[in-house]
Design an enzyme around this catalytic site. Structure first.
Site, PDB file in Angstrom:
ATOM      1  N   HIS A 213     -42.073  30.563   0.831  1.00  0.00           N
ATOM      2  CA  HIS A 213     -41.631  29.265   1.327  1.00  0.00           C
ATOM      3  C   HIS A 213     -40.865  29.436   2.635  1.00  0.00           C
ATOM      4  O   HIS A 213     -40.036  30.336   2.768  1.00  0.00           O
ATOM      5  CB  HIS A 213     -40.721  28.579   0.305  1.00  0.00           C
ATOM      6  CG  HIS A 213     -41.464  28.055  -0.883  1.00  0.00           C
ATOM      7  ND1 HIS A 213     -40.859  27.761  -2.082  1.00  0.00           N
ATOM      8  CD2 HIS A 213     -42.788  27.779  -1.055  1.00  0.00           C
ATOM      9  CE1 HIS A 213     -41.759  27.320  -2.942  1.00  0.00           C
ATOM     10  NE2 HIS A 213     -42.931  27.325  -2.348  1.00  0.00           N
TER      11      HIS A 213
ATOM     12  N   HIS B  43     -52.498  25.977  -9.666  1.00  0.00           N
ATOM     13  CA  HIS B  43     -51.201  25.989  -8.991  1.00  0.00           C
ATOM     14  C   HIS B  43     -50.053  25.838  -9.989  1.00  0.00           C
ATOM     15  O   HIS B  43     -48.911  26.193  -9.675  1.00  0.00           O
ATOM     16  CB  HIS B  43     -51.143  24.867  -7.951  1.00  0.00           C
ATOM     17  CG  HIS B  43     -50.232  25.166  -6.801  1.00  0.00           C
ATOM     18  ND1 HIS B  43     -50.529  26.115  -5.834  1.00  0.00           N
ATOM     19  CD2 HIS B  43     -49.015  24.665  -6.455  1.00  0.00           C
ATOM     20  CE1 HIS B  43     -49.542  26.170  -4.943  1.00  0.00           C
ATOM     21  NE2 HIS B  43     -48.620  25.302  -5.295  1.00  0.00           N
TER      22      HIS B  43
ATOM     23  N   ARG C 287     -48.314  29.055 -10.618  1.00  0.00           N
ATOM     24  CA  ARG C 287     -47.359  29.413  -9.562  1.00  0.00           C
ATOM     25  C   ARG C 287     -46.020  28.705  -9.798  1.00  0.00           C
ATOM     26  O   ARG C 287     -44.957  29.316  -9.661  1.00  0.00           O
ATOM     27  CB  ARG C 287     -47.943  29.036  -8.205  1.00  0.00           C
ATOM     28  CG  ARG C 287     -47.018  29.258  -7.011  1.00  0.00           C
ATOM     29  CD  ARG C 287     -47.778  28.938  -5.731  1.00  0.00           C
ATOM     30  NE  ARG C 287     -46.912  28.711  -4.588  1.00  0.00           N
ATOM     31  CZ  ARG C 287     -46.485  29.657  -3.750  1.00  0.00           C
ATOM     32  NH1 ARG C 287     -46.830  30.902  -3.961  1.00  0.00           N
ATOM     33  NH2 ARG C 287     -45.720  29.362  -2.721  1.00  0.00           N
TER      34      ARG C 287
ATOM     35  N   LYS D 143     -50.002  30.760   3.590  1.00  0.00           N
ATOM     36  CA  LYS D 143     -49.768  29.440   4.169  1.00  0.00           C
ATOM     37  C   LYS D 143     -48.833  29.569   5.369  1.00  0.00           C
ATOM     38  O   LYS D 143     -47.808  30.227   5.300  1.00  0.00           O
ATOM     39  CB  LYS D 143     -49.146  28.519   3.112  1.00  0.00           C
ATOM     40  CG  LYS D 143     -49.099  27.058   3.524  1.00  0.00           C
ATOM     41  CD  LYS D 143     -48.632  26.188   2.373  1.00  0.00           C
ATOM     42  CE  LYS D 143     -48.628  24.722   2.760  1.00  0.00           C
ATOM     43  NZ  LYS D 143     -48.196  23.854   1.635  1.00  0.00           N
TER      44      LYS D 143
ATOM     45  N   ARG E 266     -50.813  31.867  -4.422  1.00  0.00           N
ATOM     46  CA  ARG E 266     -51.662  30.684  -4.424  1.00  0.00           C
ATOM     47  C   ARG E 266     -53.091  31.095  -4.761  1.00  0.00           C
ATOM     48  O   ARG E 266     -53.466  32.255  -4.601  1.00  0.00           O
ATOM     49  CB  ARG E 266     -51.625  29.987  -3.063  1.00  0.00           C
ATOM     50  CG  ARG E 266     -50.244  29.498  -2.654  1.00  0.00           C
ATOM     51  CD  ARG E 266     -50.267  28.881  -1.266  1.00  0.00           C
ATOM     52  NE  ARG E 266     -48.957  28.367  -0.867  1.00  0.00           N
ATOM     53  CZ  ARG E 266     -48.023  29.080  -0.242  1.00  0.00           C
ATOM     54  NH1 ARG E 266     -48.265  30.358   0.063  1.00  0.00           N
ATOM     55  NH2 ARG E 266     -46.864  28.543   0.070  1.00  0.00           N
TER      56      ARG E 266
ATOM     57  N   TYR F 268     -37.504  23.707  -8.086  1.00  0.00           N
ATOM     58  CA  TYR F 268     -37.582  24.290  -9.423  1.00  0.00           C
ATOM     59  C   TYR F 268     -36.241  24.244 -10.149  1.00  0.00           C
ATOM     60  O   TYR F 268     -36.211  24.337 -11.373  1.00  0.00           O
ATOM     61  CB  TYR F 268     -38.105  25.728  -9.333  1.00  0.00           C
ATOM     62  CG  TYR F 268     -39.470  25.792  -8.694  1.00  0.00           C
ATOM     63  CD1 TYR F 268     -40.581  25.278  -9.347  1.00  0.00           C
ATOM     64  CD2 TYR F 268     -39.646  26.338  -7.428  1.00  0.00           C
ATOM     65  CE1 TYR F 268     -41.833  25.315  -8.758  1.00  0.00           C
ATOM     66  CE2 TYR F 268     -40.898  26.373  -6.830  1.00  0.00           C
ATOM     67  CZ  TYR F 268     -41.980  25.852  -7.497  1.00  0.00           C
ATOM     68  OH  TYR F 268     -43.222  25.867  -6.906  1.00  0.00           O
TER      69      TYR F 268
END
Length: 309
Positions: free
Chosen positions: A284, A258, A261, A152, A127, A293
């Site tokens: 994630h 982003h 990414r 995150k 990120r 995706y």
């Protein structure tokens, strides 16, 4: 509220956002104290955001999270109506993804530090804020890996270091080390240290390994400690460089930092890598987040042949 947030080690950006939402909520109701308000006032404010301000579901939920924090953590009030407040349903959106050709054209329009930063975003899947907060000590050239600290969800993870960026990154770090030594000679060179590490390791803030990989071009004052030093680079630098490259390549897609990414994850899937591996590289929490995706891969004519053809 600021004291409670810092006690829980929330990020400065979260602190700023939560304080702004609490302030707006109180001003919206003519400076009434939150203890004198309840479910009706919270729902009225959220409805105002959705109807009058026309904010997105994500923004509306962020405001609700700030108000929940205000009541539960700051005022220490457990009210039953807090659980009944309905969160806005966030719609499912497909991310914007560039093709490999578009990424190459985009990066070809860049040079210097901007090229290196955006190449790392695409080559590692980090990120934007993770790249800016990257420290010298977290790059392992021998193992060709990068440790992402406090990503995150306050989680650490390991991602790859592209072979093609090793030499440019080493050259960049050499220049950065010279800048750091110049700062030390001027009585500066102190970098922000997380939590209480500045007291535990008193000289670590001046060590080269703790410095940011992409330092700011100017000396600034840390808003948390009041110390003068060199923080990491501004995120606007990458955004401006990316916007100029998009105009130069005449890309019609809405490209943001982003987006690189998203493109990183999609291109790995196209090359046949396991989705669990990609999940770990992206950091994630749930694999369902990574599965978005797969929808990007299967949309349109990539999966079904049009009858017109």
């Amino acid at each position: 509220m600021r004291a409670v947030i810092r006690t829980k080690h929330y990020s400065l950006r979260t602190e700023t956002a939560y304080l702004q939402w609490a302030r707006r909520f109180i001003l919206f109701h003519r400076k009434r104290h939150p203890l004198s308000m309840g479910k009706t006032e919270v729902e009225a404010y959220l409805s105002h955001l959705a109807v009058k301000r026309n904010v997105s579901a994500a923004t509306q939920n962020q405001a609700l999270s700030a108000l929940l924090f205000l009541y539960r953590q700051v005022l220490n009030v457990e009210l039953p109506w807090l659980d009944d407040v309905i969160r806005a349903k966030k719609p499912t959106r497909l991310p914007v993804v560039l093709t490999e050709t578009e990424v190459r054209r985009l990066l070809a329009c860049l040079s210097g530090v901007s090229w290196l930063m955006l190449s790392l975003l695409y080559g590692t899947g980090m990120r934007q804020i993770e790249l800016l907060r990257l420290r010298v000590k977290d790059i392992d050239f021998e193992k060709r890996s990068i440790i992402v600290r406090e990503g995150k969800g306050n989680k650490d993870r390991v991602t790859m270091l592209p072979d093609s960026l090793i030499e440019p990154l080493k050259a960049h770090l050499l220049t950065g080390k010279q800048l750091h030594e110049s700062d030390l000679e001027c009585g500066l060179g102190n970098v922000y240290m997380p939590h209480a590490l500045s007291r535990k390791y008193q000289n670590a803030a001046q060590e080269w390994g703790w410095q940011y990989v992409f330092p700011s071009a100017r000396i600034s004052v840390d808003p948390l400690t009041g110390n003068r030093g060199r923080h990491h680079a501004d995120d606007k630098r990458m955004t401006r460089a990316l916007n100029m490259a998009c105009r130069a390549t005449e890309l019609t897609k809405p490209v943001r930092c982003h987006t690189l990414r998203h493109s990183f994850a999609t291109h790995l899937l196209e090359r046949g890598y396991d989705i669990r591996t990609i999940q770990e590289l992206l950091g994630h929490k749930d694999v369902t987040t990574t599965q978005i995706y797969t929808h990007v891969l299967n949309r349109g004519g990539l999966a079904v042949r049009s009858p017109l053809d």
